[in-house]
Design a protein around this motif. Structure first.
Motif, short mmCIF file in Angstrom:
data_model
loop_
_atom_site.label_atom_id
_atom_site.label_comp_id
_atom_site.label_asym_id
_atom_site.label_seq_id
_atom_site.Cartn_x
_atom_site.Cartn_y
_atom_site.Cartn_z
N VAL A 267 2.14 11.22 -5.24
CA VAL A 267 2.28 10.53 -3.96
C VAL A 267 3.63 10.92 -3.33
O VAL A 267 3.71 11.21 -2.13
CB VAL A 267 2.19 9.00 -4.15
N GLY A 268 4.67 10.97 -4.15
CA GLY A 268 5.98 11.38 -3.67
C GLY A 268 5.95 12.78 -3.09
O GLY A 268 6.53 13.05 -2.02
N VAL A 269 5.25 13.67 -3.77
CA VAL A 269 5.13 15.05 -3.27
C VAL A 269 4.42 15.05 -1.93
O VAL A 269 4.85 15.71 -0.97
CB VAL A 269 4.38 15.93 -4.31
N GLY A 270 3.33 14.28 -1.84
CA GLY A 270 2.57 14.21 -0.59
C GLY A 270 3.39 13.63 0.56
O GLY A 270 3.30 14.10 1.69
N MET A 271 4.20 12.62 0.25
CA MET A 271 4.96 11.94 1.31
C MET A 271 6.22 12.72 1.73
O MET A 271 6.56 12.77 2.90
CB MET A 271 5.36 10.53 0.84
N VAL A 283 0.04 9.48 4.15
CA VAL A 283 0.21 8.09 4.58
C VAL A 283 -0.44 7.20 3.54
O VAL A 283 -1.64 7.31 3.28
CB VAL A 283 -0.42 7.85 5.97
N MET A 284 0.36 6.35 2.91
CA MET A 284 -0.17 5.46 1.87
C MET A 284 -0.54 4.12 2.49
O MET A 284 0.07 3.69 3.47
CB MET A 284 0.89 5.24 0.79
N PRO A 285 -1.55 3.46 1.92
CA PRO A 285 -1.90 2.14 2.44
C PRO A 285 -0.75 1.15 2.22
O PRO A 285 0.09 1.35 1.33
CB PRO A 285 -3.13 1.75 1.63
#
Lengths: 405, 303
Positions: A267-271, A283-285
């Protein structure tokens, strides 16, 4: 029971921390996959993204109508008009040489027959020709045909209006500019309170490769369990009165934690990392949605660890485990929409995807992230994953019991 | 301590039983040698005693209680030291001991005491922070043994604990094992090294094809053939004497002869002197364990 479980958890953690190759496979591999795949598929997932495919035109009619069609095609913008070619033969040679992927041939008499039904004057209407590089993606071929049909449709509509105006004596300039047709007429927009749209590249790839990475615990788990069996450590533990189910439980928690660390990392990589490479940020919920996301993550983890324990019980050697686990993961990923998104698959493959636990996990993540679904919406995916985990664990215990006997 | 009565066991899909009515009585204290060729059933019997297999017939009592009941009541009473290095190579010696202590259910304080005791027993002080994979063969065997002693077992099952170690480590291990009964641990010892068994066991059982061929105190078993003579000569044994005493040549001018009675020995020595054959060494009345083993299990090759 707790001192024994604590000892097992401590041992698994130490063993895992000292397995640098295993750690690299668990953490580095999915990070690289996410970065590479997100960037590689960036445009493929972008709604209305420019398609970097050029086309040439052979205008044998050279009429105001053919010019108008070319203008309308250029205005659509999805494909680039790169050249005009004199003849179809030259165009064919250019395609063979790999210079153009698409060549649209406007036949002579195209303008005259624009509104004439086929064969109305005894002459068959010559169709528009499309010469295509056979290596071009069929979906792009279809997209160009659709775009051409749409441009032709607006051209016919304009021409029909002009002729009708003329018939009723309305003043219409012969060289009136092409009318702008609003997009709403030719595109369908799905709208509701919270807009639902297909996943972007980062939204597809982060959960997809996260699910894939979580299932990759099969390699370290099976390696440890098989070495324990081969070296007689499992027998020693059994002789100490340690039930096999406790040994399995001892592996469940450390690898569950590994999976959750993987989730945070991905998630950190994606964000934060993907945007550095020009990609869209994940974008996380928010709020309760984040809890639902984590519930899916936990269910995927349980299924993944249970699957790994089953593979470890099935395989006799680490080589077997690597083959069964590795190939099994790739197959589950391939049919489960990890490598190719499910919505891009044909109907039969989409039906097959329903049998992959990876698809259930990905579906759960997408339900939370894209459809903003609540607990009821993710419940089917959670139940599927948990049922799979229980079945795999039961099978692993049964296999071990059978082998001991 | 351990009463094994008519125990049988058959592996699935195998016609011949691995154990067929094995009966043994193993007293508390001492080192009990369990011998047999490969495939004799030793490992199966050890597995049953360790709780890894369940006998398909017969009964086993430990301290007067059925084995399963006794194991459930006192899980640490019987410990197994397998032939394999059954520990974690990536963990240090201390971490391995700590893990197995925890797996036995020892609390922190109990674990600390037992680990210190096991380290001292196996002389592992110098290597406690070394990963097990970096230990020599001898140190690995010592760690394997130390792990087995963590629960202070009443009965220790040792499956070929000296395989692949140098003579120094072997002597250390044998001395250590021989000393275990003094601290209250009875040992069942399996090995293919007969001289080890002769050195440390007080009682032995020889089993083959799942049945007990002989069992008893080692001295008694080896004394039973008093008419056997072992000779080491300065020349080859004359053919007539070899024929008369059913001699078996064992190489390097060593022979085993069978006398009709102990009284025939002086005449044999006279005959040898008359034949000009000097006697270098003479052993009377005590059979070698290896000979007894070979005689009982025959010389045919096993797997």
């Amino acid at each position: 029971m707790m001192p024994r479980l604590n000892a097992l958890w401590r041992k698994e953690t130490l063993a895992l921390l000292r397995d640098r190759h295993g750690l690299a496979a668990l953490f580095l591999m999915p990070v690289i996959f996410i970065l590479v795949m997100t960037m590689a598929l960036h445009d493929a997932f972008m709604p209305g993204a420019a398609i970097d495919v050029g086309y040439a035109i052979v205008d044998l009619d050279n009429s105001p109508h053919s010019q108008s069609l070319i203008r309308r095609l250029n205005k659509a913008g999805s494909f680039r008009h790169v050249a005009s070619v004199d003849s179809p033969d030259t165009a064919r040679q250019a395609i063979r040489d790999g210079r153009y992927a698409l060549v649209l041939v406007l036949p002579k008499g195209f303008g005259e027959r624009l509104l004439a039904p086929a064969g109305v004057d005894g002459q068959p209407t010559e169709p528009l020709g499309l010469l295509v590089d056979p290596t071009l993606n069929p979906a792009l071929q279809l997209a160009f045909r659709t775009q051409t049909s749409a441009a032709l449709g607006t051209l016919r509509a304009d021409e029909l209006t002009r002729k009708a105006g003329k018939l009723f004596g309305l003043p219409v300039a012969a060289n009136a500019p092409d009318r702008e047709w609003p997009d709403e007429i030719v595109t369908v927009a799905v709208q509701n309170e919270r807009s639902i749209r297909p996943p972007s590249s980062v939204q597809q790839n982060v959960p997809a490769w996260l699910v894939f990475a979580m299932f990759f615990v099969v390699i370290p788990i099976s390696a440890i369990l098989i070495v324990e069996r081969q070296q007689g450590t499992l027998s020693r533990l059994a002789a100490m009165g340690l039930p096999f189910r406790l040994v399995l439980l001892g592996k469940l928690l450390p690898f569950f934690i590994v999976n959750q660390i993987q989730a945070m990392l991905m998630v950190g990589v994606g964000m934060f990392v993907v945007p550095l490479f020009g990609g869209e940020a994940l974008v996380m919920p928010q709020g309760i949605g984040l809890l639902h996301w984590w519930l899916v993550s936990m269910a995927v983890s349980l299924a993944a660890v249970a699957c790994a324990l089953l593979v470890a019980s099935l395989a006799r050697t680490t080589q077997q485990a690597t083959i069964i686990g590795g190939v099994g993961n790739i197959l589950m990923g391939a049919i489960g929409g990890i490598m190719v998104p499910k919505f891009m698959m044909p109907a039969t493959m989409q039906a097959l995807a329903e049998f992959s636990p990876m698809a259930w996990g990905l579906q759960g993540f997408h339900t939370v992230m894209l459809r903003h679904g609540g607990f009821a919406a993710i419940l089917p995916a959670l139940l599927q994953l948990l049922a799979f985990a229980v079945a795999a664990l039961a099978a692993a215990v049964w296999l071990n019991h059978r082998q001991s006997a | 301590m351990l009463r094994i009565e008519g125990v049988s066991f058959a592996y699935r899909d195998v016609d011949t039983p691995a154990l067929d009515g094995v009966t043994l009585d193993i007293p508390a204290g001492g080192v009990y040698g369990l011998l047999g060729p490969n495939g004799a059933g030793k490992t199966t019997l050890i597995s049953i005693l360790a709780g890894l297999q369940t006998a398909t017939g017969g009964s086993i009592a430990f301290n007067g209680r059925p084995l399963a009941e006794a194991r459930a009541a006192e899980p640490r009473a019987i410990a197994l030291v397998p032939q394999d290095y059954a520990f974690y190579p990536m963990l240090t010696v201390a971490e391995n001991l700590d893990f197995f202590g925890g797996a036995l259910g020892l609390d922190r304080a109990g674990r600390k005491t037992q680990i210190e005791s096991a380290i001292a027993f196996a002389r592992l002080e110098q290597v406690i922070h070394k990963p097990a994979e970096q230990l020599s063969g001898g140190l690995r065997r010592r760690l394997n043994l130390a792990i087995g002693l963590l629960g202070r077992p009443q009965l220790l099952l040792l499956d070929e604990p000296t395989v692949g170690v140098d003579p120094q480590s072997r002597h250390f291990l044998l001395d250590a094992i021989a000393g275990l009964p003094a601290s209250g641990t009875t040992v069942i010892y399996t090995s293919h090294y007969m001289e080890e068994v002769e050195a440390i066991c007080q009682r032995v059982a020889i089993i083959d094809r799942g049945t007990v061929l002989t069992e008893g105190a080692l001295d008694t078993l080896l004394r039973c053939e008093e008419s056997v003579v072992e000779l080491e000569l300065g020349c080859e044994l004359p053919a007539e004497l070899a024929s008369r005493h059913a001699a078996i040549a064992e190489g390097c001018l060593k022979y085993r002869l069978k006398l009709a009675s102990p009284a025939a020995l002086p005449r044999l020595l006279d005959d040898l002197t008359a034949a000009g054959c000097a006697v270098q060494q003479l052993k009377v009345g005590r059979e070698n364990l290896e000979h007894l083993f070979m005689r009982l299990t025959k010389r045919s090759l096993r797997d």
